[in-house]
Write an enzyme that holds these catalytic residues in place. Structure first.
Site, PDB file in Angstrom:
ATOM      1  N   ASP A 215       0.814  -1.216   0.000  1.00 25.08           N
ATOM      2  CA  ASP A 215       0.000   0.000   0.000  1.00 25.08           C
ATOM      3  C   ASP A 215       0.856   1.279   0.000  1.00 25.08           C
ATOM      4  O   ASP A 215       1.877   1.350   0.689  1.00 25.08           O
ATOM      5  CB  ASP A 215      -0.869  -0.008   1.272  1.00 25.08           C
ATOM      6  CG  ASP A 215      -1.857   1.131   1.318  1.00 25.08           C
ATOM      7  OD1 ASP A 215      -2.774   1.132   0.483  1.00 25.08           O
ATOM      8  OD2 ASP A 215      -1.706   2.020   2.186  1.00 25.08           O
ATOM      9  N   GLU A 282       1.691  -0.469  -5.181  1.00 31.09           N
ATOM     10  CA  GLU A 282       0.646   0.498  -5.514  1.00 31.09           C
ATOM     11  C   GLU A 282       1.294   1.870  -5.591  1.00 31.09           C
ATOM     12  O   GLU A 282       1.634   2.462  -4.568  1.00 31.09           O
ATOM     13  CB  GLU A 282      -0.449   0.530  -4.433  1.00 31.09           C
ATOM     14  CG  GLU A 282      -1.603   1.405  -4.854  1.00 31.09           C
ATOM     15  CD  GLU A 282      -2.178   2.310  -3.778  1.00 31.09           C
ATOM     16  OE1 GLU A 282      -3.265   2.842  -3.990  1.00 31.09           O
ATOM     17  OE2 GLU A 282      -1.541   2.503  -2.717  1.00 31.09           O
TER      18      GLU A 282
END
Ligand code: NOJ
Length: 566
Positions: A215, A282
């Site tokens: 993330d 990401e």
């Protein structure tokens, strides 16, 4: 289907895998509390198997107060109690493996929850203590330290700093949070943090997890002195301002962390022959900056978000595809295509917007749209064409739950029901992401939230009234449905494994390429396209997203796969 038990000899499984992004809270509720859970996932594995997915990426399912629906982790070594237990998790891994489906988890290393035991200890500890050194605690500016330590803005709105009250009751230091005050940022210069995540990665690998989606990758590296960043131009949202934060976004020291993780992962693989782990980054941003994470000693893959964020026009789509492929060529990588995720309006709504082929209406931002009337039928037609193109590209394909049903964004969700911190922190200025996270419809039974729950109970987010029309039950019985299309399409994917070679059609609305001699053409134009006779002679239709397609004539907003020349 390629699977966990039958390892490929030459190619690593993840290079061209179909991965299903599963949002546990909204997938299926097995115990009737209105929230999805691991047992709900386990009971519906056959749905994923029938689509032909090779892996599931579970968005965070760790204990969490759910201020950002799992992206605020309170304990990285357990399962969120409302979702189940570690035993449930082990059962899920085992049952998925029986269907040759691997499990990927979502690791959130930039920040944790303010409920995490470390952060709670840091609040009780004194300034300068080792407990505070795991985060970014700083004295404030101004005579009483009443102003934030620097000018950084949080991605979800407001200052990126929150002031604490010290143990003696006096106003105290401030801590940094790139997102919300409930998500304090870790200080990755602190060895405790490094060691903690090393343990976390190995803990889940030992439980059979085959990799991680990572993330907020560009947010993790920060200048150790946290200087003020040059002010962003006026008119930008706080999220856009963070994108300009030269000391907190894509800051170079983040790379040290990813290089270290790669050594941990490579060591683990060496110690466990036969395991092939993957990390996928990401990172939204400029291709060069994203590429920097893929130099061979950091991530295995990075999402190729460009097709998700693009206008419905052939030239920019072609450029996005070739840029991603060309960029990765020198580092030996393949793209991970994605058309939807839990942070972006669903494709049916995006492409149904009547200005979605107007470059002037293009923002390039997954959360900001220039509004226009929406034709959902047009959106579904284009979504079907888009996935048929994406499934033909070299690389991995990441699906987001519900796209296989052709679900639209629930734009009319009542404000009072919205839970996204982005909506809440911007006082509704940004609609946020609840509309793509609505619980899935499994049946047409409205009393059980369309089969989402086993009993009549309010789901955690409301569903639109027509959700039953898009249920798995209904679509599985309809050969023309989006679900049936996904099943057919994924079953045909193995036909294409070679390099992509662009082909000219002479029509600016068409984008065409060959792989292994199979010709793939997408017509994004409003008119049907006549394909050049020399190009299509001897070819037959393998699959086409509209019934009135022939090898010579491609209707508007349609994608076709044509056979090699017979
Ligand atoms: C990116 C995730 O995809 C998003 O859902 C989350 O809110 C932020 N990172 C913060 O973790």
């Amino acid at each position: 289907m390629t699977g966990a038990s039958t390892e490929e000899s030459s190619k690593l499984w993840w290079t061209d895998a179909v991965v299903y992004q599963l949002y546990p809270r909204s997938f299926a509720d097995s115990n009737g509390d209105g929230r999805g859970d691991l047992e709900g996932i386990r009971k519906h594995l056959d749905h994923l198997h029938a689509i032909g997915v090779n892996a599931i990426w579970l968005t965070p399912c760790f204990p969490s107060p759910q201020r950002d629906h799992g992206y605020d982790v309170a304990d990285y070594f357990d399962i969120e109690p409302t979702y189940g237990s570690l035993d449930d998790f082990d059962r899920l891994v085992a049952d998925a493996a029986q269907r040759s489906i691997r499990l990927l988890l979502d690791v959130v290393p930039n920040h944790c929850s303010s409920e995490h035991a470390w952060f709670q200890a840091a609040l009780k500890a004194a300034p300068g203590s080792p407990e505070r050194a795991r985060y970014w605690f700083r004295d404030g500016k101004g005579p009483d330290g009443a102003e934030p330590p620097n000018n950084w803005r949080a991605i979800f709105g407001g200052p990126a700093w929150t002031r604490v009250t010290e143990a003696d009751g006096t106003p105290g230091q401030w801590y940094l949070h790139a997102f919300t005050p409930w998500q304090p940022d870790f200080n990755w210069y602190c060895q405790d943090v490094v060691d903690y995540f090393d343990r976390m990665l190995r803990f889940w690998f030992d439980r059979g997890v085959e990799g991680f989606r990572v993330d907020a990758v560009p947010v993790l590296g920060k200048h150790p002195d946290l200087p003020d960043t040059p002010p962003a131009p006026p008119g930008l949202t706080d999220a856009q301002a963070w994108g300009r934060n030269i000391y907190g976004h894509f800051y170079e020291t983040g790379h040290d962390v990813w290089k270290h993780w790669r050594t941990v992962i490579d060591d683990y693989e060496r110690a466990h022959p036969g395991r092939h782990l993957v990390t996928i980054s990401e990172s939204y941003g400029k291709p060069e900056a994203v590429l920097a994470f893929l130099r061979g000693d950091e991530f295995h893959q990075s999402f190729a978000f460009d097709l998700m964020l693009i206008t419905w026009l052939a030239a920019p789509m072609r450029k996005a595809i070739s840029d991603s492929i060309d960029m990765l060529g020198p580092v030996g990588g393949t793209p991970a295509w994605t058309l939807n995720n839990h942070d972006t309006q669903r494709i049916v709504t995006r492409l149904g917007r009547l200005n979605s082929n107007d470059p002037a209406a293009f923002t390039g931002n997954n959360l900001v749209y220039v509004d226009a009337p929406i034709d959902l039928e047009l959106g579904r037609r284009r979504a079907r064409a888009a996935i048929t193109l994406a499934a033909a590209l070299p690389g991995a394909l990441y699906l987001f739950q519900g796209e296989e049903l052709g679900l639209e964004e629930y734009l009319d969700m009542p404000d009072a029901a919205r839970e996204d911190p982005l909506f809440i922190r911007t006082n509704g200025k940004e609609l946020g992401r609840d509309g793509c996270r609505v619980p899935l419809p499994w049946t047409s039974d409205a009393t059980t939230s369309f089969g989402f729950s086993p009993v009549a109970v309010e789901p955690w987010l409301p569903q639109p009234q027509n959700w039953g029309d898009f249920s798995v039950e209904k679509e599985a019985a309809d050969p023309q449905s989006m679900l049936s299309w996904y099943r057919i399409l994924m079953a045909h994917r193995p036909l294409l494994s070679g390099d992509l070679v662009w082909v000219e059609t002479g029509n600016p609305d068409c984008l065409a390429f060959e792989r292994d001699g199979v010709l793939v053409v997408l017509n994004v134009g409003a008119d049907a396209a006549a394909l050049p006779a020399a190009l299509v002679a001897g070819r037959t239709v393998i699959l086409a997203t509209q019934p009135d397609t022939t090898s010579q004539r491609l209707p508007s907003d349609t994608c076709v796969w044509l056979s090699t020349v017979h």
